[in-house]
Design a protein around this motif. Structure first.
Motif, PDB file in Angstrom:
ATOM      1  N   PRO A  24      -1.186 -52.020  11.912  1.00 38.85           N
ATOM      2  CA  PRO A  24      -1.215 -52.350  10.484  1.00 38.85           C
ATOM      3  C   PRO A  24      -1.856 -51.242   9.661  1.00 38.85           C
ATOM      4  O   PRO A  24      -2.941 -50.750  10.003  1.00 38.85           O
ATOM      5  CB  PRO A  24      -2.048 -53.631  10.437  1.00 38.85           C
ATOM      6  CG  PRO A  24      -1.860 -54.243  11.784  1.00 38.85           C
ATOM      7  CD  PRO A  24      -1.767 -53.092  12.740  1.00 38.85           C
ATOM      8  N   GLY A  25      -1.164 -50.831   8.615  1.00 41.62           N
ATOM      9  CA  GLY A  25      -1.700 -49.809   7.725  1.00 41.62           C
ATOM     10  C   GLY A  25      -1.631 -48.402   8.254  1.00 41.62           C
ATOM     11  O   GLY A  25      -2.149 -47.475   7.616  1.00 41.62           O
ATOM     12  N   LYS A  26      -1.003 -48.204   9.404  1.00 41.34           N
ATOM     13  CA  LYS A  26      -0.913 -46.868   9.996  1.00 41.34           C
ATOM     14  C   LYS A  26       0.537 -46.437  10.156  1.00 41.34           C
ATOM     15  O   LYS A  26       1.447 -47.266  10.140  1.00 41.34           O
ATOM     16  CB  LYS A  26      -1.629 -46.838  11.344  1.00 41.34           C
ATOM     17  CG  LYS A  26      -3.136 -47.054  11.243  1.00 41.34           C
ATOM     18  CD  LYS A  26      -3.814 -46.798  12.570  1.00 41.34           C
ATOM     19  CE  LYS A  26      -5.326 -46.914  12.446  1.00 41.34           C
ATOM     20  NZ  LYS A  26      -6.005 -46.632  13.747  1.00 41.34           N
ATOM     21  N   GLU A  27       0.733 -45.148  10.330  1.00 47.56           N
ATOM     22  CA  GLU A  27       2.068 -44.625  10.556  1.00 47.56           C
ATOM     23  C   GLU A  27       2.522 -44.925  11.987  1.00 47.56           C
ATOM     24  O   GLU A  27       1.712 -45.138  12.882  1.00 47.56           O
ATOM     25  CB  GLU A  27       2.080 -43.115  10.318  1.00 47.56           C
ATOM     26  CG  GLU A  27       1.834 -42.713   8.867  1.00 47.56           C
ATOM     27  CD  GLU A  27       2.013 -41.232   8.636  1.00 47.56           C
ATOM     28  OE1 GLU A  27       1.969 -40.810   7.468  1.00 47.56           O
ATOM     29  OE2 GLU A  27       2.185 -40.490   9.627  1.00 47.56           O
ATOM     30  N   ARG A  28       3.837 -44.929  12.149  1.00 47.61           N
ATOM     31  CA  ARG A  28       4.400 -45.131  13.479  1.00 47.61           C
ATOM     32  C   ARG A  28       4.071 -43.914  14.343  1.00 47.61           C
ATOM     33  O   ARG A  28       4.253 -42.770  13.924  1.00 47.61           O
ATOM     34  CB  ARG A  28       5.906 -45.340  13.372  1.00 47.61           C
ATOM     35  CG  ARG A  28       6.541 -45.874  14.636  1.00 47.61           C
ATOM     36  CD  ARG A  28       7.938 -46.397  14.368  1.00 47.61           C
ATOM     37  NE  ARG A  28       7.915 -47.568  13.491  1.00 47.61           N
ATOM     38  CZ  ARG A  28       8.967 -48.346  13.292  1.00 47.61           C
ATOM     39  NH1 ARG A  28      10.127 -48.083  13.886  1.00 47.61           N
ATOM     40  NH2 ARG A  28       8.880 -49.379  12.478  1.00 47.61           N
ATOM     41  N   GLU A  29       3.603 -44.191  15.560  1.00 52.01           N
ATOM     42  CA  GLU A  29       3.100 -43.146  16.453  1.00 52.01           C
ATOM     43  C   GLU A  29       3.937 -43.088  17.719  1.00 52.01           C
ATOM     44  O   GLU A  29       4.203 -44.123  18.354  1.00 52.01           O
ATOM     45  CB  GLU A  29       1.639 -43.462  16.813  1.00 52.01           C
ATOM     46  CG  GLU A  29       1.037 -42.550  17.848  1.00 52.01           C
ATOM     47  CD  GLU A  29      -0.318 -43.029  18.352  1.00 52.01           C
ATOM     48  OE1 GLU A  29      -1.153 -42.174  18.695  1.00 52.01           O
ATOM     49  OE2 GLU A  29      -0.534 -44.250  18.427  1.00 52.01           O
ATOM     50  N   GLY A  30       4.334 -41.894  18.118  1.00 53.53           N
ATOM     51  CA  GLY A  30       5.039 -41.732  19.380  1.00 53.53           C
ATOM     52  C   GLY A  30       4.088 -41.921  20.544  1.00 53.53           C
ATOM     53  O   GLY A  30       3.013 -41.320  20.574  1.00 53.53           O
ATOM     54  N   VAL A  31       4.473 -42.751  21.508  1.00 50.97           N
ATOM     55  CA  VAL A  31       3.635 -43.071  22.657  1.00 50.97           C
ATOM     56  C   VAL A  31       4.149 -42.391  23.918  1.00 50.97           C
ATOM     57  O   VAL A  31       3.386 -41.803  24.677  1.00 50.97           O
ATOM     58  CB  VAL A  31       3.576 -44.593  22.871  1.00 50.97           C
ATOM     59  CG1 VAL A  31       2.839 -44.942  24.152  1.00 50.97           C
ATOM     60  CG2 VAL A  31       2.935 -45.277  21.664  1.00 50.97           C
ATOM     61  N   SER A  32       5.463 -42.470  24.129  1.00 49.08           N
ATOM     62  CA  SER A  32       6.032 -41.949  25.366  1.00 49.08           C
ATOM     63  C   SER A  32       7.514 -41.690  25.163  1.00 49.08           C
ATOM     64  O   SER A  32       8.151 -42.250  24.270  1.00 49.08           O
ATOM     65  CB  SER A  32       5.834 -42.955  26.500  1.00 49.08           C
ATOM     66  OG  SER A  32       6.393 -42.484  27.711  1.00 49.08           O
TER      67      SER A  32
END
Length: 127
Positions: free
Chosen positions: A41-49
């Motif tokens: 919530p409130g954050k940008e989408r982040e690449g995990v894998s």
């Protein structure tokens, strides 16, 4: 109908584990690299894998040693095993198709590189 479907999310205590699945309908995953992303919530989408068709995997530093991505070409499913979960892992997790056999050569961690997304599955890590 062409779609990606994630499953396996839920509520887990810190230190616990979950296994997320990513399956497709209307097409097969075996010609794509698959990326996993998360968005808190409130954050940008982040690449995990990211996992290439040959099984080679890439991870963001924050999950190395804790998360494992794999694929089962018979079941046409990609998995993300989440171990040693922390509260900061809480997010909606998404899988997406990268228009390439291989994650390398692309900015696999960038959402803009991907062309098809699932609806996401929520993961909450809390005691």
């Amino acid at each position: 109908q062409v779609q990606l479907v994630e499953s396996g999310g839920g509520l887990v205590q810190p230190g616990g584990s979950l296994r997320l699945s990513c399956a497709a309908s209307g097409f097969t995953l075996d010609r794509y690299s698959i990326g996993w992303f998360r968005q808190a919530p409130g954050k940008e989408r982040e690449g995990v894998s990211c996992i290439s068709i040959d099984g080679r995997t890439y991870y963001v530093d924050s999950v190395k040693g804790r998360f494992t991505c794999s694929r089962d070409n018979v079941k046409d499913t990609v998995y993300l095993q989440l171990n040693s979960l922390k509260p900061e892992d809480t997010a909606v997790y998404y899988c997406a198709t990268l228009p390439s056999y291989y994650c390398s050569g692309y900015r696999w961690y960038a959402p803009s590189e991907y062309d098809f997304w699932g609806q996401g599955t929520p993961v909450t890590v809390s005691s």
